[in-house]
Enzyme design. Structure first.
Site, PDB file in Angstrom:
ATOM      1  N   ARG A  93     -14.931  12.497   6.724  1.00  0.00           N
ATOM      2  CA  ARG A  93     -13.658  13.183   7.048  1.00  0.00           C
ATOM      3  C   ARG A  93     -13.295  14.162   5.945  1.00  0.00           C
ATOM      4  O   ARG A  93     -12.802  15.253   6.207  1.00  0.00           O
ATOM      5  CB  ARG A  93     -12.543  12.148   7.214  1.00  0.00           C
ATOM      6  CG  ARG A  93     -12.657  11.356   8.506  1.00  0.00           C
ATOM      7  CD  ARG A  93     -11.734  10.152   8.476  1.00  0.00           C
ATOM      8  NE  ARG A  93     -10.341  10.522   8.328  1.00  0.00           N
ATOM      9  CZ  ARG A  93      -9.415   9.762   7.751  1.00  0.00           C
ATOM     10  NH1 ARG A  93      -9.728   8.579   7.266  1.00  0.00           N
ATOM     11  NH2 ARG A  93      -8.181  10.170   7.663  1.00  0.00           N
ATOM     12  N   ASP A 123     -15.068   2.321   6.717  1.00  0.00           N
ATOM     13  CA  ASP A 123     -14.070   3.307   6.268  1.00  0.00           C
ATOM     14  C   ASP A 123     -14.618   4.174   5.149  1.00  0.00           C
ATOM     15  O   ASP A 123     -14.356   5.373   5.090  1.00  0.00           O
ATOM     16  CB  ASP A 123     -12.781   2.614   5.804  1.00  0.00           C
ATOM     17  CG  ASP A 123     -11.803   3.649   5.265  1.00  0.00           C
ATOM     18  OD1 ASP A 123     -11.428   4.547   6.031  1.00  0.00           O
ATOM     19  OD2 ASP A 123     -11.476   3.607   4.064  1.00  0.00           O
ATOM     20  N   LYS A 161      -8.610  -1.632   5.685  1.00  0.00           N
ATOM     21  CA  LYS A 161      -8.755  -2.183   4.331  1.00  0.00           C
ATOM     22  C   LYS A 161      -7.675  -3.223   4.049  1.00  0.00           C
ATOM     23  O   LYS A 161      -7.939  -4.271   3.459  1.00  0.00           O
ATOM     24  CB  LYS A 161      -8.675  -1.047   3.296  1.00  0.00           C
ATOM     25  CG  LYS A 161      -9.899  -0.129   3.343  1.00  0.00           C
ATOM     26  CD  LYS A 161      -9.761   1.080   2.456  1.00  0.00           C
ATOM     27  CE  LYS A 161      -8.779   2.077   2.972  1.00  0.00           C
ATOM     28  NZ  LYS A 161      -8.908   3.442   2.485  1.00  0.00           N
ATOM     29  N   SER A 172      -7.976   3.867   8.803  1.00  0.00           N
ATOM     30  CA  SER A 172      -8.547   3.847   7.465  1.00  0.00           C
ATOM     31  C   SER A 172      -7.743   2.914   6.547  1.00  0.00           C
ATOM     32  O   SER A 172      -8.287   2.029   5.883  1.00  0.00           O
ATOM     33  CB  SER A 172      -8.550   5.288   6.918  1.00  0.00           C
ATOM     34  OG  SER A 172      -8.833   5.301   5.554  1.00  0.00           O
ATOM     35  N   HIS A 178       0.848  -1.184   0.000  1.00  0.00           N
ATOM     36  CA  HIS A 178       0.000   0.000   0.000  1.00  0.00           C
ATOM     37  C   HIS A 178       0.882   1.231   0.000  1.00  0.00           C
ATOM     38  O   HIS A 178       1.860   1.300   0.736  1.00  0.00           O
ATOM     39  CB  HIS A 178      -0.888   0.020   1.255  1.00  0.00           C
ATOM     40  CG  HIS A 178      -1.787   1.208   1.309  1.00  0.00           C
ATOM     41  ND1 HIS A 178      -2.973   1.266   0.616  1.00  0.00           N
ATOM     42  CD2 HIS A 178      -1.645   2.404   1.922  1.00  0.00           C
ATOM     43  CE1 HIS A 178      -3.541   2.440   0.830  1.00  0.00           C
ATOM     44  NE2 HIS A 178      -2.751   3.151   1.608  1.00  0.00           N
TER      45      HIS A 178
HETATM   46  N1  URA Z   1      -5.562   6.759   2.414  1.00  0.00           N
HETATM   47  C1  URA Z   1      -6.600   6.122   3.013  1.00  0.00           C
HETATM   48  O1  URA Z   1      -7.045   5.072   2.564  1.00  0.00           O
HETATM   49  N2  URA Z   1      -7.133   6.678   4.117  1.00  0.00           N
HETATM   50  C2  URA Z   1      -6.679   7.826   4.665  1.00  0.00           C
HETATM   51  O2  URA Z   1      -7.203   8.259   5.674  1.00  0.00           O
HETATM   52  C3  URA Z   1      -5.600   8.484   4.027  1.00  0.00           C
HETATM   53  C4  URA Z   1      -5.053   7.917   2.901  1.00  0.00           C
END
Ligand code: URA
Length: 440
Positions: free
Chosen positions: A173, A166, A192, A188, A87
């Site tokens: 947010r 999320d 995932k 967040s 990621h």
């Molecule tokens: N990427 C994400 O998936 N969530 C965040 O809060 C910031 C970057």
């Protein structure tokens, strides 16, 4: 959860009193619930703002991450080998997934990758892949699994049933100025990643003007929290802090970035981008038990040199309906209008402000100004030089691509402002700032 309980959560977080795991689980249930149980957006927003000001303790952050992971489907893989994921926290010109996934797959590690679209000035892997004619990013679970089993890698759009809490929280947010809280970013991202079910997770934490994390201190803190959350869930994870003060590589924009990914897979890529991809791939191979750091680096280099990584990339594209061969990039779209920007003076490129370059690429059509906007897959920017290069007045600095001259006119002053040329040679900045792991 009743209104009373969420009110209590807001009061506690506002006062710096930690929430229990049960309270956090109930709060997350209330995010995705319907009817009476649903927490209204105004109360959720108040809680998010309290988190921004007071933070969360480490156990609260881990509990929030795991509760958000469990808000939807949690995938489990049944594959004959190690399963890895990566990621990136988001940047400008970051096409590493397109290169790393096939390298890792060619070296015998499975990489089922769920990705997203571009966000603000940062690009998204799904938009990049969709610039390949015919490429499908919406795969059924069965097709995704079958492809990973057969080819070793697949890159698909994240499904709605993966960490749905999320999705809701992020949308809130985004409009309540509560994105930039490190515990919330950790929950967040990691909810995932953990729901995707990989055994080994590599986190590329971008640092600099084009990234969420502007300095190493914040990057190290985010890494620490993400690695701890992975450990609580029994996953092996590593984080690498990498430079995003200038764009990664030379291309920004969807089809342009696919072209650049092909260059790296052909062994002809820009040095920093190639180095970062090989570092990430080698680290993933190491985590997956393929050998020592040196062995894994050699394996990754070999996969590029012998063409096996390119072969995996081509197989992945074909399996997902796309038509693109590594030696035929001309099938990729290129926008109709182009303009070259030249250096106005002699000197050294001291700065290439990533965020501004990313915003200019959005104006050119490579990203979205609003969520529902279409993107122009052939639009973007190709840099002719990067930070630290010596240039003479009149040398090309970059080429812009867009569907209209008006877009080029709009982006040009922004790009001029993003590049600073100085009379003294700048001190070189490292590409890789630090590496961390959650192993003992
Ligand atoms: N990427 C994400 O998936 N969530 C965040 O809060 C910031 C970057």
């Amino acid at each position: 959860m009743t209104v009373f309980h969420i009110g209590e959560c807001i009061r506690k977080t506002k006062s710096g009193i930690p929430l229990s795991e049960d309270e956090i689980r109930a709060l997350v249930r209330g995010i995705t619930a319907e009817g009476e149980e649903k927490i209204p957006d105004y109360q959720l927003s108040a809680w998010l703002m309290a988190v921004c000001f007071r933070g969360l303790s480490d156990p609260e952050t881990a509990a929030l991450t795991l509760a958000m992971r469990d808000s939807g489907q949690v995938l489990r893989w049944d594959l004959p080998g190690a399963v890895a994921d990566k990621h990136s926290t988001g940047g400008v010109g970051d096409k590493t997934t397109l290169i790393v996934a096939p390298i890792v797959a060619a070296c015998g590690v499975f990489m089922p990758k769920m990705s997203g679209r571009g966000l603000g000035h940062t690009g998204g892997t799904i938009d990049k892949l969709e610039s390949i004619p015919g490429f499908r990013t919406a795969l059924s679970r069965e097709a995704f699994l079958a492809q990973v089993r057969q080819i070793g890698c697949a890159v698909a759009m994240q499904t709605a049933d993966l960490a749905p809490a999320d999705k809701k929280l992020y949308a809130l947010r985004d409009v309540t100025e509560t994105v930039d809280s490190i515990p919330l970013i950790c929950a967040s991202i990691m909810s995932k990643k953990l729901a995707t079910g990989a055994d080994h997770i590599l986190l590329d934490v971008k640092i600099g003007s084009g990234a969420f994390m502007k300095n190493d201190r914040d990057g190290a803190e985010l890494s620490r929290l993400m690695l701890a959350a992975a450990k609580t869930d029994g996953r092996d994870a590593a984080a690498i802090l990498t430079d995003m003060d200038q764009p990664l590589g030379t291309c920004i924009g969807n089809a342009l970035e696919v072209r650049e990914a092909l260059e790296v897979l052909r062994g002809e890529g820009e040095a920093d981008l190639t180095e970062l991809c090989l570092t990430i791939a080698a680290e993933i191979l190491c985590m997956a038990g393929k050998g020592t750091a040196e062995t894994c680096r050699a394996l990754a280099e070999k996969a590029v040199a012998d063409g096996s990584a390119m072969e995996r990339f081509e197989q992945m594209v074909a399996a997902q309906g796309g038509s693109l061969r590594g030696d035929h990039p001309e099938v990729l779209p290129v926008s109709r209008c182009k303009r070259i920007l030249h250096a106005a003076q002699d000197g050294w490129i001291e700065a290439m402000h990533s965020e501004t370059i990313g915003r200019a690429s959005v104006l050119l059509g490579a990203g979205r100004q609003r969520k529902e906007d279409p993107i122009d897959p052939g639009a973007g920017i190709r840099l002719s030089a990067r930070r630290g290069a010596s240039v003479h007045a009149g040398d090309p600095l970059l080429t812009m691509y867009a569907a209209s001259e008006a877009q080029l006119d709009e982006a040009e002053p922004m790009l001029r402002g993003a590049i600073r040329i100085s009379g003294t040679e700048p001190v070189s900045q490292p590409l890789i700032h630090a590496q961390y792991t959650n192993r003992e």
